[in-house]
Design a protein around this motif. Sequence first.
Motif, PDB file in Angstrom:
ATOM      1  N   GLU A 166      -7.028   5.752  -2.663  1.00 32.60           N
ATOM      2  CA  GLU A 166      -5.991   5.857  -2.166  1.00 32.60           C
ATOM      3  C   GLU A 166      -5.643   4.336  -2.016  1.00 32.60           C
ATOM      4  OE1 GLU A 166      -3.452   8.711   0.389  1.00 32.60           O
ATOM      5  OE2 GLU A 166      -5.970   8.902   0.952  1.00 32.60           O
ATOM      6  N   PRO A 167      -5.376   3.571  -2.838  1.00 29.30           N
ATOM      7  CA  PRO A 167      -5.478   2.040  -2.808  1.00 29.30           C
ATOM      8  C   PRO A 167      -4.468   1.681  -1.998  1.00 29.30           C
ATOM      9  CG  PRO A 167      -5.624   2.385  -4.990  1.00 29.30           C
ATOM     10  CD  PRO A 167      -5.225   4.127  -4.519  1.00 29.30           C
ATOM     11  N   GLU A 168      -2.708   2.359  -1.975  1.00 30.74           N
ATOM     12  CA  GLU A 168      -1.608   2.063  -1.107  1.00 30.74           C
ATOM     13  C   GLU A 168      -1.812   1.883   0.402  1.00 30.74           C
ATOM     14  OE1 GLU A 168      -1.837   6.534  -2.610  1.00 30.74           O
ATOM     15  OE2 GLU A 168      -2.297   4.619  -3.317  1.00 30.74           O
ATOM     16  N   ARG A 169      -2.295   3.113   0.516  1.00 29.59           N
ATOM     17  CA  ARG A 169      -2.718   2.981   2.293  1.00 29.59           C
ATOM     18  C   ARG A 169      -4.242   2.050   2.899  1.00 29.59           C
ATOM     19  NH1 ARG A 169      -5.409   8.234   3.692  1.00 29.59           N
ATOM     20  NH2 ARG A 169      -4.804   7.319   5.493  1.00 29.59           N
ATOM     21  N   SER A 170      -4.689   1.287   1.172  1.00 29.25           N
ATOM     22  CA  SER A 170      -5.900   0.096   1.341  1.00 29.25           C
ATOM     23  C   SER A 170      -5.403  -1.162   1.861  1.00 29.25           C
ATOM     24  CB  SER A 170      -6.943   0.757   1.226  1.00 29.25           C
ATOM     25  OG  SER A 170      -7.322   1.578   0.906  1.00 29.25           O
ATOM     26  N   LEU A 171      -5.930  -1.362   3.417  1.00 30.06           N
ATOM     27  CA  LEU A 171      -5.264  -2.736   3.815  1.00 30.06           C
ATOM     28  C   LEU A 171      -5.507  -4.214   2.834  1.00 30.06           C
ATOM     29  CD1 LEU A 171      -5.101  -2.181   7.425  1.00 30.06           C
ATOM     30  CD2 LEU A 171      -2.660  -2.750   5.938  1.00 30.06           C
ATOM     31  N   LEU A 172      -7.591  -3.430   2.876  1.00 30.89           N
ATOM     32  CA  LEU A 172      -7.695  -4.826   1.490  1.00 30.89           C
ATOM     33  C   LEU A 172      -7.666  -4.813   0.300  1.00 30.89           C
ATOM     34  CD1 LEU A 172     -10.932  -5.915   1.389  1.00 30.89           C
ATOM     35  CD2 LEU A 172     -11.713  -4.217   0.333  1.00 30.89           C
TER      36      LEU A 172
END
Length: 853
Positions: free
Chosen positions: A682-688
Amino acid sequence: MVPLHRRLHTGVSVALALLLAACGGGQSDDDARAPSGPSGLSERPENQTCLATRFTQDSTVALKPLVPEGTFTAPVGAVSHPSLEQVLYVLEQRGTIWRLDLSEANPTPALFVDLRDYTDVQFEPTHCFECGLFSMAFHPDFEQNGFVYVSLTEGGEAFEVAPESYVARFRSDDEGMSLVQSGPGELERTDIYHVQQTTEIHNNGRLAFGPDNYLYVSFGDGGPGGDPNRNAQDPTNPFGTLLRLTDEGAPAPGNQVEGGLPEVFAYGLRNPWQWSFDRETGELWAGDVGQGRTEEINRIVNGANYGWPCLEGADVMQSCSDTSGFEAPVFSYQRGDGRSVTGGYVYRGEQLDNLYGVYLFSDFASGLLWGLFTTPEGDLERRQLLDTGGSVVSFGEELDGELLLVDYEGGQVSRLVAEAQDSRQEPIPEWLSETGCMNPDNPAEPGDGLIPYGVREPFWSDGADKTRYLALPDDATIDVDETGDFDLPVGSVLVKQFYRHDELIETRLMLNQPATGWVGHSYRWTSTGTDARRVIEAEDVEIQGQLWHYPSSAECSQCHTSAAGDSLGLEVRQLNTDFDYVGTTANQLDTLAAIGVLTEPLTQRQRANPLVDSRDESHPLDLRARAYLHSNCANCHRPGGTSQASMDLRFDTLPEAMNLCNVGPMQSDLGIEDARLLAPGEPERSLLWQRLMANDGNRMPPLGSHVLDDHGIGLIENWIAQMDECTGFFAPVGEALILRNVGIDQPLGEDGTQDPLAASWQLEPEGPSYYRIRLTGTDQYIHAEQARPAVGTIEPGWLSAQWFPEREGDSVRWRNRWHENQYLSVDAASGELQLRDAANLDDNTIWQVRQHP
């Protein structure tokens, strides 16, 4: 006090990748590797002009080290003995306190106390960065009662409980040589104040007795990032406050905060890490570390509210009903000058007349030393005094009023002294052509003494093309540590040229100077292209329709961190590739060895794990993503780095050991529901990923860029999207494996000795970074509970049965969690398991992991 061992925890895992290692012996990894190809240069160039030692900082002060660099590990404080002028105590965050007698010709630290032997103090750089030992103070009547006060945390991630903050009182009956024990293995201890923390950031701070003989103690807002619960605006709790206590821990009389805890002296602070009293006026000065914009210097007064989290400096952070009663900082600065203010002292010594009455402070990230001078109009004016080249974590004040600076990463304590002028040195030149590093006939070209080089994975610089050069003092050579980082000699200079569409727009110099280490300078090319002028303050200039950022020296220091070796790109991983030396293509490491600039030949181990090119899709996605993070993020995000987060984004760090996957943010969540630093799939939840995409104050990296890196954004997005779990990157969890020791070329048998009949082992994840190693089909684990590794049953939560994998090419070292810097090894004579110290690693500490047939 929290319990010593962790509760049993079962991790979730899936086999994503396996480091399959070949069996069999062969040449030792320690064997030096001779250059295997042609050299790109026929000889080492002579360099008489491009030398950092030619130049000096325009400063009236300097640092005089009291001990050699690296004497201490993560030091956080220096405290003078209350009556012995030459005795100093140095605190290390891990819980050790050293006594230093400066009257000795070569002062050698003597252990005052190791609190780890008596308490549950814990400090883990990648998990509990702000836990541990913080501060120490002597009672005003120490000579009569022997009381010593300490601020520390116990517990943390390793114990699977939130840390608890304590102000603990101990006693010495031998004039500060040691602490009194109440019984075997126990110190005489009284906890006079206690705070149950909810996160692992902004916990304890400094403690000191004031001129009124009451004990002052600071606490940060307790986190998480942004103080969403507004702890610091609620004086009914101790978060974000400065407390004023009696020597027994009771509220001192006269505190003026209304409606709060009676011990609260002032509140509305974010993280008042370091503060001090002016010994002449009694005024209390504090540095308050900012969230993401502003660092503050405050004069703390009784009953005042300093505004956090409603305000950060003058910026509104949260909507608060009334901000009229907030006490404003006396000075503040933005992130271009640093990222973590370190409060200091008003100087009242006798050696630096021009600084008498000036408040001195620094910044942990940039290492700059400043003074606040009072103008004739009564205003405060900041002046830069010195670029220290270190990570200034705290100051100390000696009995005579002279000041000490503590370098966290350098492991050093230094005294501030008057600069001794050297007639052979000159200030850094205003014009690039005068530096001696460029061709005097054409400053756009390097001088004859420079060595060109390139890197495998360049740092993103808004799409600019770059060329790089290295200048060494004649007869000096480069040391290379076991991790492959280059340690360049004093006097070295690094030169980097920046081009946009073939137009040279900037040249940067990094100078390795005596005492202070690396200092950076940027030169902006004139419109005529005939020379470049030194940039004093950071500036943004439109070039070819695009905004370009010219950094200040402070910004250079924030990226070129000492934790990352200062020079950044000069490491074996980056240089182990071919380079075009104007018609001759050769491996750069072979070339440097052939012309004699390396002190020792490189080993196969040092060369075993080069970075990959993140744009070369022939390499696995995981390696390409980690190479990108290594080059663009790991200079700060690594153990000992300047980031407030505790990620470890170095290329050699396995994903499950990065303290990244499924970890909640310490700072802002950017308004994302259930945000994680990295949420698998889940890139959209990933702050990185989100911070790579941001083009505002949330951008990472945070400095020097106005253009997003579409390649890096897409690469990290794809890397996160293909993940489905946080473990199993190193080897399949739960599957049958063989552990083969490289040094003696034998697999590990069932009883923990080397046996040609290999036993079957399984890995069990313990949290995001550690593994237990279990004998398949049994309840037997490899542990080091008795200080020597054995195979046997364990108790739930034994840290001695938890092992951290450190990658070594296609193999691994296993570091024990309980025994600091101790690695699983084999006694070559007996074949039995043993622990080996980090200072004495050899092939017997390296293990190959492969699937059991």
